[in-house]
Motif scaffolding. Sequence first.
Motif, PDB file in Angstrom:
ATOM      1  N   ASP A 230      69.552   9.350  38.208  1.00 49.77           N
ATOM      2  CA  ASP A 230      68.809   8.090  38.064  1.00 49.77           C
ATOM      3  C   ASP A 230      68.727   7.367  39.397  1.00 49.77           C
ATOM      4  O   ASP A 230      67.690   6.792  39.763  1.00 49.77           O
ATOM      5  CB  ASP A 230      69.480   7.199  37.014  1.00 49.77           C
ATOM      6  CG  ASP A 230      69.364   7.786  35.616  1.00 49.77           C
ATOM      7  OD1 ASP A 230      68.456   8.622  35.414  1.00 49.77           O
ATOM      8  OD2 ASP A 230      70.177   7.417  34.736  1.00 49.77           O
ATOM      9  N   SER A 231      69.835   7.388  40.145  1.00 48.59           N
ATOM     10  CA  SER A 231      69.845   6.755  41.460  1.00 48.59           C
ATOM     11  C   SER A 231      68.841   7.428  42.383  1.00 48.59           C
ATOM     12  O   SER A 231      68.162   6.773  43.176  1.00 48.59           O
ATOM     13  CB  SER A 231      71.249   6.829  42.066  1.00 48.59           C
ATOM     14  OG  SER A 231      71.264   6.328  43.383  1.00 48.59           O
ATOM     15  N   SER A 232      68.721   8.756  42.278  1.00 48.59           N
ATOM     16  CA  SER A 232      67.758   9.496  43.100  1.00 48.59           C
ATOM     17  C   SER A 232      66.336   9.051  42.811  1.00 48.59           C
ATOM     18  O   SER A 232      65.544   8.811  43.714  1.00 48.59           O
ATOM     19  CB  SER A 232      67.905  10.993  42.838  1.00 48.59           C
ATOM     20  OG  SER A 232      66.882  11.702  43.462  1.00 48.59           O
TER      21      SER A 232
ATOM     22  N   GLU B 286      62.678  12.494  51.833  1.00 53.73           N
ATOM     23  CA  GLU B 286      63.951  12.145  52.467  1.00 53.73           C
ATOM     24  C   GLU B 286      64.889  11.461  51.476  1.00 53.73           C
ATOM     25  O   GLU B 286      66.095  11.719  51.457  1.00 53.73           O
ATOM     26  CB  GLU B 286      63.694  11.238  53.671  1.00 53.73           C
ATOM     27  CG  GLU B 286      63.156  11.960  54.889  1.00 53.73           C
ATOM     28  CD  GLU B 286      63.080  11.048  56.096  1.00 53.73           C
ATOM     29  OE1 GLU B 286      62.842   9.833  55.918  1.00 53.73           O
ATOM     30  OE2 GLU B 286      63.268  11.547  57.228  1.00 53.73           O
ATOM     31  N   SER B 287      64.345  10.542  50.645  1.00 54.35           N
ATOM     32  CA  SER B 287      65.169   9.848  49.654  1.00 54.35           C
ATOM     33  C   SER B 287      65.703  10.820  48.608  1.00 54.35           C
ATOM     34  O   SER B 287      66.878  10.763  48.220  1.00 54.35           O
ATOM     35  CB  SER B 287      64.347   8.745  48.976  1.00 54.35           C
ATOM     36  OG  SER B 287      63.897   7.806  49.922  1.00 54.35           O
ATOM     37  N   ARG B 288      64.844  11.726  48.165  1.00 54.33           N
ATOM     38  CA  ARG B 288      65.283  12.717  47.183  1.00 54.33           C
ATOM     39  C   ARG B 288      66.354  13.620  47.772  1.00 54.33           C
ATOM     40  O   ARG B 288      67.320  13.984  47.096  1.00 54.33           O
ATOM     41  CB  ARG B 288      64.082  13.540  46.721  1.00 54.33           C
ATOM     42  CG  ARG B 288      63.111  12.795  45.815  1.00 54.33           C
ATOM     43  CD  ARG B 288      61.857  13.592  45.572  1.00 54.33           C
ATOM     44  NE  ARG B 288      62.168  14.913  45.032  1.00 54.33           N
ATOM     45  CZ  ARG B 288      61.281  15.908  44.941  1.00 54.33           C
ATOM     46  NH1 ARG B 288      60.053  15.735  45.391  1.00 54.33           N
ATOM     47  NH2 ARG B 288      61.634  17.072  44.428  1.00 54.33           N
ATOM     48  N   LEU B 289      66.189  13.989  49.039  1.00 51.87           N
ATOM     49  CA  LEU B 289      67.186  14.843  49.693  1.00 51.87           C
ATOM     50  C   LEU B 289      68.534  14.133  49.784  1.00 51.87           C
ATOM     51  O   LEU B 289      69.586  14.730  49.524  1.00 51.87           O
ATOM     52  CB  LEU B 289      66.703  15.241  51.086  1.00 51.87           C
ATOM     53  CG  LEU B 289      67.654  16.114  51.911  1.00 51.87           C
ATOM     54  CD1 LEU B 289      67.911  17.440  51.207  1.00 51.87           C
ATOM     55  CD2 LEU B 289      67.097  16.354  53.306  1.00 51.87           C
ATOM     56  N   LYS B 290      68.502  12.866  50.135  1.00 47.00           N
ATOM     57  CA  LYS B 290      69.743  12.093  50.242  1.00 47.00           C
ATOM     58  C   LYS B 290      70.466  12.017  48.900  1.00 47.00           C
ATOM     59  O   LYS B 290      71.688  12.198  48.816  1.00 47.00           O
ATOM     60  CB  LYS B 290      69.422  10.688  50.745  1.00 47.00           C
ATOM     61  CG  LYS B 290      70.636   9.793  50.906  1.00 47.00           C
ATOM     62  CD  LYS B 290      70.219   8.419  51.403  1.00 47.00           C
ATOM     63  CE  LYS B 290      71.435   7.501  51.527  1.00 47.00           C
ATOM     64  NZ  LYS B 290      71.036   6.137  51.978  1.00 47.00           N
ATOM     65  N   SER B 291      69.709  11.773  47.842  1.00 48.67           N
ATOM     66  CA  SER B 291      70.312  11.672  46.506  1.00 48.67           C
ATOM     67  C   SER B 291      70.832  13.026  46.026  1.00 48.67           C
ATOM     68  O   SER B 291      71.899  13.106  45.412  1.00 48.67           O
ATOM     69  CB  SER B 291      69.285  11.119  45.514  1.00 48.67           C
ATOM     70  OG  SER B 291      68.863   9.833  45.910  1.00 48.67           O
TER      71      SER B 291
ATOM     72  N   ARG C 225      71.914  15.380  47.908  1.00 47.68           N
ATOM     73  CA  ARG C 225      73.142  15.641  48.659  1.00 47.68           C
ATOM     74  C   ARG C 225      74.335  14.937  47.999  1.00 47.68           C
ATOM     75  O   ARG C 225      75.447  15.492  47.944  1.00 47.68           O
ATOM     76  CB  ARG C 225      72.982  15.124  50.087  1.00 47.68           C
ATOM     77  CG  ARG C 225      71.946  15.859  50.926  1.00 47.68           C
ATOM     78  CD  ARG C 225      72.385  17.235  51.316  1.00 47.68           C
ATOM     79  NE  ARG C 225      71.507  17.821  52.328  1.00 47.68           N
ATOM     80  CZ  ARG C 225      71.498  19.086  52.667  1.00 47.68           C
ATOM     81  NH1 ARG C 225      72.315  19.944  52.061  1.00 47.68           N
ATOM     82  NH2 ARG C 225      70.671  19.536  53.603  1.00 47.68           N
ATOM     83  N   ALA C 226      74.084  13.699  47.509  1.00 46.06           N
ATOM     84  CA  ALA C 226      75.155  12.965  46.838  1.00 46.06           C
ATOM     85  C   ALA C 226      75.578  13.671  45.550  1.00 46.06           C
ATOM     86  O   ALA C 226      76.770  13.782  45.245  1.00 46.06           O
ATOM     87  CB  ALA C 226      74.697  11.541  46.532  1.00 46.06           C
ATOM     88  N   VAL C 227      74.602  14.168  44.792  1.00 49.98           N
ATOM     89  CA  VAL C 227      74.916  14.908  43.564  1.00 49.98           C
ATOM     90  C   VAL C 227      75.691  16.178  43.900  1.00 49.98           C
ATOM     91  O   VAL C 227      76.659  16.538  43.213  1.00 49.98           O
ATOM     92  CB  VAL C 227      73.621  15.256  42.800  1.00 49.98           C
ATOM     93  CG1 VAL C 227      73.926  16.152  41.600  1.00 49.98           C
ATOM     94  CG2 VAL C 227      72.920  13.989  42.341  1.00 49.98           C
TER      95      VAL C 227
END
Length: 294
Positions: A47-49, A160-165, A167-169
């Motif tokens: 959801d955060s992603s 870029e935002s999807r990649l960051k999220s 990576r967090a997952v």
Amino acid sequence: MSRLNIILVFIAIIFLAGCSAQDEEKAAVTESMKDVEYSNDIGEAEDSSKEESITAAEESTTNPTISQRKIIHKANISANVKELTVAQEKITEKVSKYNGYIVESNIFQESDSRSHGRMVVRVPEEHFETFLSEAEGQVTKVLERNITGEDVTEQYVDLESRLKSKRAVEARLLVFMESAEKTEDLLKISADLAKVQEEIEVIVGKIKYLDNQTSFSTIELNFYEDRVIVPSIENKELNTWEKTKKQFVQSVNALLMIGSGIIVFLLGNLPVLLVIGIVSFLSIWFIRKRRKDK
């Protein structure tokens, strides 16, 4: 054993059985809570992603200065040139000057008086306008000039935002994998981790593609060369003496063929000619004699 002792033993057995049941129930509840916690944690990350992607995309649309804009530039130029090979050599020099590279270079001979050259080059984005200006300076007349630009800033920021999220997952899944005790939990986390890592690879590939397309501009050049062909004096191919000898030999051969034909005709038809000659001679003699008698 007295009756009282039997009763006490029976009560102890019931008490121990109840405690065991409560422990199993607590363990089941604990495992269920762990599953819920794992699912909620992963769900919150996803959801955060989505929220970060939407927010970043909106900001990139409304605020053009939030980051350097990503634009894919393409140009198509058609022009006439005096000398096709010279023009292509100068364009090659310009490409090297600006640290670009040639994708394609061809020359087509359309006719004896017309040639067509095609080049596809890529130059760094910061030299796009300068390269176009210098390239047009190498031609005699520009026939067509078409420039397009595609803004992919929103798409780039979203990736870029999807990649960051993602990576967090991935990091959270790795933590869960380290703390997993059961084989079935480990297998489930491994499957989720593989899926997330595959999605990360796809996103990274798209980002690299956009980086390449926006950092280098693509330019297609079509050059046309029209030549006026002046015929040369073909004195080397006159061959007067050889042609004279050839004509003489042909004339002699013709006379020989005619003479041969006459000889063949006379000798081959000699009997017939003799008969015709005798008949003709007698006829003339008879006619003359009659005239004398009269």
